[in-house]
Design a protein around this motif. Structure first.
Motif, PDB file in Angstrom:
ATOM      1  N   MET A   1     -31.642  17.953  -7.490  1.00  0.00           N
ATOM      2  CA  MET A   1     -32.227  18.580  -6.317  1.00  0.00           C
ATOM      3  C   MET A   1     -33.305  19.567  -6.737  1.00  0.00           C
ATOM      4  SD  MET A   1     -30.518  20.919  -3.343  1.00  0.00           S
ATOM      5  CE  MET A   1     -29.755  21.989  -4.505  1.00  0.00           C
ATOM      6  N   ASP A   2     -33.055  20.381  -7.728  1.00  0.00           N
ATOM      7  CA  ASP A   2     -34.002  21.397  -8.144  1.00  0.00           C
ATOM      8  C   ASP A   2     -35.340  20.787  -8.544  1.00  0.00           C
ATOM      9  OD1 ASP A   2     -34.574  24.126  -8.489  1.00  0.00           O
ATOM     10  OD2 ASP A   2     -34.238  23.952 -10.643  1.00  0.00           O
ATOM     11  N   SER A   3     -35.310  19.681  -9.267  1.00  0.00           N
ATOM     12  CA  SER A   3     -36.561  19.040  -9.677  1.00  0.00           C
ATOM     13  C   SER A   3     -37.296  18.458  -8.477  1.00  0.00           C
ATOM     14  CB  SER A   3     -36.299  17.956 -10.724  1.00  0.00           C
ATOM     15  OG  SER A   3     -35.547  16.907 -10.167  1.00  0.00           O
ATOM     16  N   THR A   4     -36.565  17.996  -7.479  1.00  0.00           N
ATOM     17  CA  THR A   4     -37.188  17.479  -6.259  1.00  0.00           C
ATOM     18  C   THR A   4     -37.974  18.579  -5.564  1.00  0.00           C
ATOM     19  OG1 THR A   4     -35.401  15.879  -5.957  1.00  0.00           O
ATOM     20  CG2 THR A   4     -36.752  16.377  -4.035  1.00  0.00           C
ATOM     21  N   THR A  32     -31.435  20.777   2.933  1.00  0.00           N
ATOM     22  CA  THR A  32     -30.623  21.028   4.129  1.00  0.00           C
ATOM     23  C   THR A  32     -29.260  20.350   4.009  1.00  0.00           C
ATOM     24  OG1 THR A  32     -32.579  21.285   5.519  1.00  0.00           O
ATOM     25  CG2 THR A  32     -30.520  20.733   6.638  1.00  0.00           C
ATOM     26  N   ARG A  33     -29.240  19.123   3.533  1.00  0.00           N
ATOM     27  CA  ARG A  33     -27.966  18.410   3.345  1.00  0.00           C
ATOM     28  C   ARG A  33     -27.060  19.133   2.370  1.00  0.00           C
ATOM     29  NH1 ARG A  33     -30.618  12.534   2.845  1.00  0.00           N
ATOM     30  NH2 ARG A  33     -30.825  12.086   5.071  1.00  0.00           N
ATOM     31  N   GLU A  34     -27.626  19.565   1.255  1.00  0.00           N
ATOM     32  CA  GLU A  34     -26.833  20.270   0.247  1.00  0.00           C
ATOM     33  C   GLU A  34     -26.298  21.589   0.792  1.00  0.00           C
ATOM     34  OE1 GLU A  34     -25.795  19.304  -2.821  1.00  0.00           O
ATOM     35  OE2 GLU A  34     -26.619  17.359  -2.268  1.00  0.00           O
ATOM     36  N   ASP A  36     -25.764  22.325   3.963  1.00  0.00           N
ATOM     37  CA  ASP A  36     -24.759  22.014   4.978  1.00  0.00           C
ATOM     38  C   ASP A  36     -23.410  21.701   4.336  1.00  0.00           C
ATOM     39  OD1 ASP A  36     -26.543  22.416   7.063  1.00  0.00           O
ATOM     40  OD2 ASP A  36     -26.886  20.274   7.429  1.00  0.00           O
ATOM     41  N   ARG A  37     -23.439  20.930   3.239  1.00  0.00           N
ATOM     42  CA  ARG A  37     -22.194  20.609   2.523  1.00  0.00           C
ATOM     43  C   ARG A  37     -21.557  21.875   1.954  1.00  0.00           C
ATOM     44  NH1 ARG A  37     -24.462  15.292   1.380  1.00  0.00           N
ATOM     45  NH2 ARG A  37     -25.837  16.052  -0.250  1.00  0.00           N
ATOM     46  N   ALA A  38     -22.371  22.721   1.354  1.00  0.00           N
ATOM     47  CA  ALA A  38     -21.853  23.956   0.769  1.00  0.00           C
ATOM     48  C   ALA A  38     -21.281  24.876   1.846  1.00  0.00           C
ATOM     49  CB  ALA A  38     -22.955  24.667  -0.017  1.00  0.00           C
ATOM     50  N   GLU A  39     -21.957  24.955   2.992  1.00  0.00           N
ATOM     51  CA  GLU A  39     -21.463  25.796   4.081  1.00  0.00           C
ATOM     52  C   GLU A  39     -20.136  25.271   4.612  1.00  0.00           C
ATOM     53  OE1 GLU A  39     -24.113  27.568   7.235  1.00  0.00           O
ATOM     54  OE2 GLU A  39     -22.979  26.121   8.453  1.00  0.00           O
ATOM     55  N   ALA A  40     -20.030  23.967   4.788  1.00  0.00           N
ATOM     56  CA  ALA A  40     -18.782  23.370   5.285  1.00  0.00           C
ATOM     57  C   ALA A  40     -17.629  23.662   4.324  1.00  0.00           C
ATOM     58  CB  ALA A  40     -18.947  21.869   5.494  1.00  0.00           C
TER      59      ALA A  40
END
Length: 74
Positions: A1-4, A32-34, A36-40
């Motif tokens: 993700m970071d490289s993206t 946003t997906r990452e 959202d997963r972390a928040e859940a």
């Protein structure tokens, strides 16, 4: 993700604005997906630890109803 994200930000200074916009858009979706997963996960852990919906809502700066609607089970 970071490289993206780094690639997308670097593309903003490139010669192809369309490519830059597409890369930024896709990086935003992935981030946003990452998040959202972390928040859940954090909400589940907080509930397991005994946190009330009100405390979780305050931490997320949303209403109790909003957080319960998003993460509550029935």
């Amino acid at each position: 993700m970071d490289s993206t994200i780094r690639t997308a930000i670097a593309a903003a200074d490139g010669d192809d604005p369309y490519r830059a916009l597409r890369q930024l858009h896709h990086a935003r979706i992935e981030l946003t997906r990452e998040l959202d997963r972390a928040e859940a996960l954090a909400v589940r852990r907080a509930r397991t630890a005994g946190a009330s919906w009100q405390v979780i809502a305050m931490a997320l700066e949303v209403s109790k109803q909003a957080v319960h609607k998003k993460y509550g089970r029935g």
